[in-house]
Scaffold this active site. Structure first.
Site, PDB file in Angstrom:
ATOM      1  N   GLY A 109       0.791  -1.234   0.000  1.00 22.71           N
ATOM      2  CA  GLY A 109       0.000   0.000   0.000  1.00 22.71           C
ATOM      3  C   GLY A 109       0.816   1.274   0.000  1.00 22.71           C
ATOM      4  O   GLY A 109       0.310   2.349  -0.296  1.00 22.71           O
ATOM      5  N   CYS A 173      -8.036   3.333   7.932  1.00 24.51           N
ATOM      6  CA  CYS A 173      -7.541   4.013   6.729  1.00 24.51           C
ATOM      7  C   CYS A 173      -7.624   3.006   5.583  1.00 24.51           C
ATOM      8  O   CYS A 173      -6.793   2.104   5.484  1.00 24.51           O
ATOM      9  CB  CYS A 173      -6.115   4.490   6.942  1.00 24.51           C
ATOM     10  SG  CYS A 173      -5.409   5.329   5.519  1.00 24.51           S
ATOM     11  N   GLY A 180       1.600  -5.062   4.554  1.00 24.46           N
ATOM     12  CA  GLY A 180       2.296  -4.398   5.648  1.00 24.46           C
ATOM     13  C   GLY A 180       1.476  -4.360   6.915  1.00 24.46           C
ATOM     14  O   GLY A 180       2.007  -4.539   8.015  1.00 24.46           O
ATOM     15  N   TYR A 472       3.914   1.874  13.002  1.00 20.55           N
ATOM     16  CA  TYR A 472       4.179   3.312  12.969  1.00 20.55           C
ATOM     17  C   TYR A 472       5.694   3.501  13.040  1.00 20.55           C
ATOM     18  O   TYR A 472       6.231   4.097  13.947  1.00 20.55           O
ATOM     19  CB  TYR A 472       3.492   4.026  14.135  1.00 20.55           C
ATOM     20  CG  TYR A 472       1.983   4.023  14.059  1.00 20.55           C
ATOM     21  CD1 TYR A 472       1.317   3.675  12.891  1.00 20.55           C
ATOM     22  CD2 TYR A 472       1.212   4.375  15.162  1.00 20.55           C
ATOM     23  CE1 TYR A 472      -0.069   3.663  12.830  1.00 20.55           C
ATOM     24  CE2 TYR A 472      -0.177   4.380  15.103  1.00 20.55           C
ATOM     25  CZ  TYR A 472      -0.808   4.016  13.932  1.00 20.55           C
ATOM     26  OH  TYR A 472      -2.182   4.022  13.867  1.00 20.55           O
TER      27      TYR A 472
END
Length: 527
Positions: A109, A173, A180, A472
């Site tokens: 992505g 999102c 991932g 993150y």
């Protein structure tokens, strides 16, 4: 003699640069020749290769770079992009990259916060999984197969078009790539009821460093354990995931209540920390803190958006929140009753759109940003929260946010070593924070600002180690060397992401990729 040595330096630099250039060119040409030689149909492989001189190279490269911090002339570019159409293209890319000394970066992505799925400081190729995006939903058995190049939005859409009473516990999102997201853990608005996306992976197909295609049975339980949270581009290339779906009611309720500094937000937020993780599992809550315009002309204030998802109707939600969290002042007008899929769009900020937007991979804005994460185990005192608010009001930053996602519920019930993701019991919430700017601005002051905020929050965050969320990704917490990296050095960042699971991940790496072919700045090294 000193002068002679100095005069030689420019010559040596020229020679070195020319050698590096010729080496890269040789590797590049040899890699391409290798791909063609290994392809049964050279015309097929030609259609999936994008070299730097291809007119479409830049558009293909930039299409799914989600952090525009990495769309600059100075950002390192791949020698080749391979948009694989079939498994043999993936196998050939691995073989030829390995043979000719090129690193491989795997993109699904493009949401990697540090760009590691499409950027490298050494010669590299990108393996783009865009065409591996099939979704097959089996409602009867409550399972789905989803390929790594699909987005979680495409998975959600595939579920929602068949049923309103099944869901999958992943992010909000919808443009995030499955590969991932799942391989780093993956959390979302069903975390308190059902845990992480990786908790619900029950099989997978993986291409290993030797080009073999393995499923759960043939890869073995150690490798299957590692890929469910141990990070992408470390153990092999996961082609597809088999996931167990979860049950949801046909109608769920969402709400948003905004409070700012003039509305006692600090006291309400302080209270939220004591309540959110203890709420019934059917109620998820988070808080997003941002800098906004004040009602006073020319001034700024800090606003906290208190959001929630309740797996049930509004008539049950209102009395529950009024009993457990009366300080919020929730009323029926703050609420909406939706389907589960619609609630994902609500939390993702595109609630006015139809479900078809889940299929649009470019629907969301692509910011330029730096982000960090923490886990909080004790409530931050009011004075500490006031310190956060005051930093948000500093003039040098404008686009800033901090999100606090309540844990508890199912996250308290799963052992830390069940999968590599260890951040379970004992966490009140996960905190993440982000600063954005316009591309072309001096990014230094913004990155300096968020590092100062991270330093300030160190007083209140988890300790020994100070934990962070792999999805993150943050290179500030430690990186591997370009060459050999010891387990001890990698543990500096590895234990922050994985705690005591890091050693087992390194042991698995030693078994499946002992020469450390699949590597990046924060990939698990062999033990």
């Amino acid at each position: 003699m000193k002068l002679a040595h100095v005069s030689l330096l420019p010559c040596l630099v020229v020679v070195l640069v020319s050698l590096i250039g010729s080496t890269c060119a040789d590797s590049h040409g040899n890699f391409l020749n290798c791909l063609h030689l290994r392809s049964a149909n050279s015309s097929t492989i030609s259609k999936v290769i994008y070299m730097q001189n291809n007119p479409s190279f830049s558009s293909v490269l930039n299409a799914y770079i989600q952090n525009t911090k990495f769309i600059t002339p100075t950002t390192p570019k791949p020698l080749v992009i391979v948009k694989a159409l079939q498994i043999s293209h993936i196998q050939s890319t691995i073989y030829c990259s390995k043979k000719h000394g090129l690193q491989i970066r795997i993109r699904s992505g493009g949401h990697d916060f540090e760009g590691l799925s499409y950027v490298s400081e050494v010669p590299f190729v990108i393996l783009d999984l865009l065409h591996f995006r099939a979704v097959k939903v089996d409602v009867k058995n409550e399972v789905a197969w989803v390929e790594s190049g699909a987005t979680i939005g495409e998975l959600y859409y595939g579920i929602a078009t068949k049923t309103k009473t099944l869901a999958f516990p992943a992010g909000v999102c919808h443009t995030v790539g499955v590969g991932g997201h799942f391989s780093g853990g993956g959390y979302g608005i069903l975390i308190r009821k059902y845990g992480l996306a990786a908790d619900h992976v029950i099989d997978a197909l993986l291409v290993d460093v030797n080009g073999r295609v393995l499923d759960r049975k043939s890869m073995g339980e150690d490798l299957f354990w590692a890929i469910r949270g141990g990070g992408g581009n470390t153990f092999g290339i996961v082609l597809a995931w088999k996931v167990k779906l979860v049950q949801v009611p046909p109608v769920v309720t969402v709400y948003t209540v905004n409070k700012n500094l003039e509305q006692n937000v600090t006291k309400i937020l302080h209270r939220w920390q004591y309540i959110a993780h203890k709420l019934p599992d059917d109620l998820f809550t988070d808080v997003t803190i941002t800098k906004v315009n004040s009602t006073q002309a020319g001034k700024k204030t800090v606003q906290a958006a208190f959001k929630g998802l309740f797996l049930g109707g509004v008539d049950k939600l209102i009395p529950l929140v009024q009993d457990k969290f009366p300080e919020l002042g929730l009323t029926k007008k703050d609420c909406l009753e939706l389907s589960w899929a619609e609630s994902v769009l609500y939390f993702g900020g595109v609630s006015t759109q139809s479900l078809e937007i889940m299929l649009n991979r470019t629907a969301l804005a692509r910011p330029t940003f730096k982000a960090k994460s923490d886990y909080v185990k004790e409530p931050i005192p009011e004075s500490g929260l006031e310190g956060i608010m005051s930093r948000f009001l500093e003039k040098e930053v404008d686009v800033v946010l901090m999100m606090m996602v309540a844990f508890g519920g199912r996250m308290e019930q799963v052992a830390e070593n069940e999968i590599p993701y260890p951040h379970r019991a004992g966490n009140l919430y996960q905190a993440s924070y982000l600063v954005g700017w316009t591309n072309g601005e001096d990014e230094g002051k913004y990155i300096s600002w968020i590092r100062r905020l991270h330093s300030y929050l160190g007083t209140y965050a988890s300790k020994s180690p100070r934990e962070a969320y792999y999805n993150y990704r943050d290179l500030d917490i430690g990186t591997n060397n370009v060459g050999y990296t010891s387990y001890e050095q990698a543990s500096i960042w590895g234990r922050k992401y994985y705690k005591n699971n890091f050693k087992r991940l390194a042991q698995v790496k030693s078994m499946v990729d002992p020469m450390n072919f699949f590597r990046n700045e924060q990939s698990v090294p062999p033990l």
